[in-house]
Design a protein around this motif. Sequence first.
Motif, PDB file in Angstrom:
ATOM      1  N   PHE A 106      38.712  -2.732  17.883  1.00 35.39           N
ATOM      2  CA  PHE A 106      38.507  -3.922  17.207  1.00 35.39           C
ATOM      3  C   PHE A 106      37.220  -4.477  17.705  1.00 35.39           C
ATOM      4  N   SER A 107      36.461  -3.891  18.861  1.00 39.12           N
ATOM      5  CA  SER A 107      35.015  -4.045  19.280  1.00 39.12           C
ATOM      6  C   SER A 107      34.208  -2.866  18.970  1.00 39.12           C
ATOM      7  N   SER A 108      34.704  -1.909  18.394  1.00 38.68           N
ATOM      8  CA  SER A 108      33.946  -0.705  17.962  1.00 38.68           C
ATOM      9  C   SER A 108      32.982  -1.037  16.729  1.00 38.68           C
ATOM     10  N   GLY A 109      32.000  -0.077  16.734  1.00 42.39           N
ATOM     11  CA  GLY A 109      31.066  -0.307  15.537  1.00 42.39           C
ATOM     12  C   GLY A 109      31.519   0.545  14.255  1.00 42.39           C
ATOM     13  N   TYR A 110      31.320  -0.189  13.184  1.00 43.45           N
ATOM     14  CA  TYR A 110      31.756   0.227  11.894  1.00 43.45           C
ATOM     15  C   TYR A 110      33.085   0.372  11.661  1.00 43.45           C
ATOM     16  N   VAL A 111      33.864  -0.512  12.428  1.00 40.60           N
ATOM     17  CA  VAL A 111      35.387  -0.340  11.948  1.00 40.60           C
ATOM     18  C   VAL A 111      35.991  -1.350  11.082  1.00 40.60           C
ATOM     19  N   PHE A 112      35.086  -2.692  10.834  1.00 38.24           N
ATOM     20  CA  PHE A 112      35.299  -3.344   9.835  1.00 38.24           C
ATOM     21  C   PHE A 112      34.187  -3.265   8.744  1.00 38.24           C
ATOM     22  N   ALA A 134      24.754   6.156  18.142  1.00 34.05           N
ATOM     23  CA  ALA A 134      25.102   6.400  16.943  1.00 34.05           C
ATOM     24  C   ALA A 134      24.098   5.947  16.090  1.00 34.05           C
ATOM     25  N   MET A 135      23.455   4.784  16.419  1.00 30.86           N
ATOM     26  CA  MET A 135      22.377   4.276  15.566  1.00 30.86           C
ATOM     27  C   MET A 135      21.131   4.772  15.723  1.00 30.86           C
ATOM     28  N   GLY A 136      20.712   5.593  16.759  1.00 26.41           N
ATOM     29  CA  GLY A 136      19.483   6.137  17.176  1.00 26.41           C
ATOM     30  C   GLY A 136      18.734   5.442  18.072  1.00 26.41           C
ATOM     31  N   ARG A 192      27.931   5.236   9.931  1.00 27.63           N
ATOM     32  CA  ARG A 192      29.514   4.955  10.280  1.00 27.63           C
ATOM     33  C   ARG A 192      29.975   6.525  10.748  1.00 27.63           C
ATOM     34  N   ALA A 193      29.150   7.607  10.175  1.00 28.26           N
ATOM     35  CA  ALA A 193      29.911   8.880  10.405  1.00 28.26           C
ATOM     36  C   ALA A 193      29.411   9.205  12.068  1.00 28.26           C
ATOM     37  N   ASN A 194      28.203   8.829  12.320  1.00 26.88           N
ATOM     38  CA  ASN A 194      27.665   9.108  13.617  1.00 26.88           C
ATOM     39  C   ASN A 194      28.498   8.275  14.694  1.00 26.88           C
ATOM     40  N   ALA A 195      28.826   6.928  14.385  1.00 25.29           N
ATOM     41  CA  ALA A 195      29.862   6.135  15.453  1.00 25.29           C
ATOM     42  C   ALA A 195      30.964   6.748  15.393  1.00 25.29           C
TER      43      ALA A 195
END
Length: 329
Positions: free
Chosen positions: A105-111, A185-187, A301-304
Amino acid sequence: MFKYSKAIALACAVTFGGVTGAAEAATQLRISTAAPENSPLTDAFRHIKKKMEEAFPGEVTVSVHPASSLFRQGTELPAMQRGNLEMASPVTFEIEAQLPEYGVFSSGYVFRDPAHMLKVFNGPIGAEFYAKVADKMGLVILDTAYLGTRQVGLRDVKNIKTPKDFSGVKLRMPPGAAFQTLARAMGVTPLAMPITEVYLALQTGSIDGQDNPANMTRDWKFNEVSKEIVLTQHIVQPVFIAISKTAYDKLTPDQQKALRAAAKEATAIEVQKTIEDEKSAVEGFKKAGIVVSEPDLELFRANAAKLYKEEGYETKWQPGLKDKIDALQ
């Protein structure tokens, strides 16, 4: 004479006993939040106060304490668990510390967006999560509100489209290992610092940017020292309206029902206000001549997803939960 005095004494005892009993029956609910005085979340808590005190005059009193004026941010949740506070607005990162299986729930790009996030928490996934939080943490989540979607603000224009465009950018982000992974993941290169130091750090170039929902970027006046807002949408952040189970169990069934109804109304108002406030902030940035970039989110999203898997975060999460979230349309 004796009988008369005894009768008076008995009457007084009954009277004062009744007053004492009434006083003891009054229930106090104190709500602590880090949200500012004028935020939609604080407005939501004021709505709960109004509804509960109207429904149960003299029986339930509610006090709202915004801007961490009662408990410091991060201390509310343990205060509820210790019985020192009745209500607060915990976020996923705090709950994850005690229930790591819900770290997704705290991860990036989950929602994907606020609607997707709310569908998760208002359905079977949320019901199971609420039950686990009540059982394992002693907190009753009454409903889920929307804190905002985190975007990136940069002090210089870089016309960000892909993670590679963020190469070398020093970005102030919240602390924590999961944020370090999301930063990669975002760079960007993440730096942690108190939010009160961010304005000066942007002004002097100690950092190149910060990440916050657009309305918070405006409210903290970071837009004054920013030339580009990048709509990375890396975290769509829920916030919970919660009460300690001890305090909840002291309420009568009618009071519990009314509190849940008031929380449901309050979150609906809060979500709409927050979404409108974010849109207004972005429009304000554009009018002020700030560049607003819309990058390729699929690349981010793919990187994350790749890094969370490679670095072992998924092994800590409840098996299959991420797939269930992804499947919700």
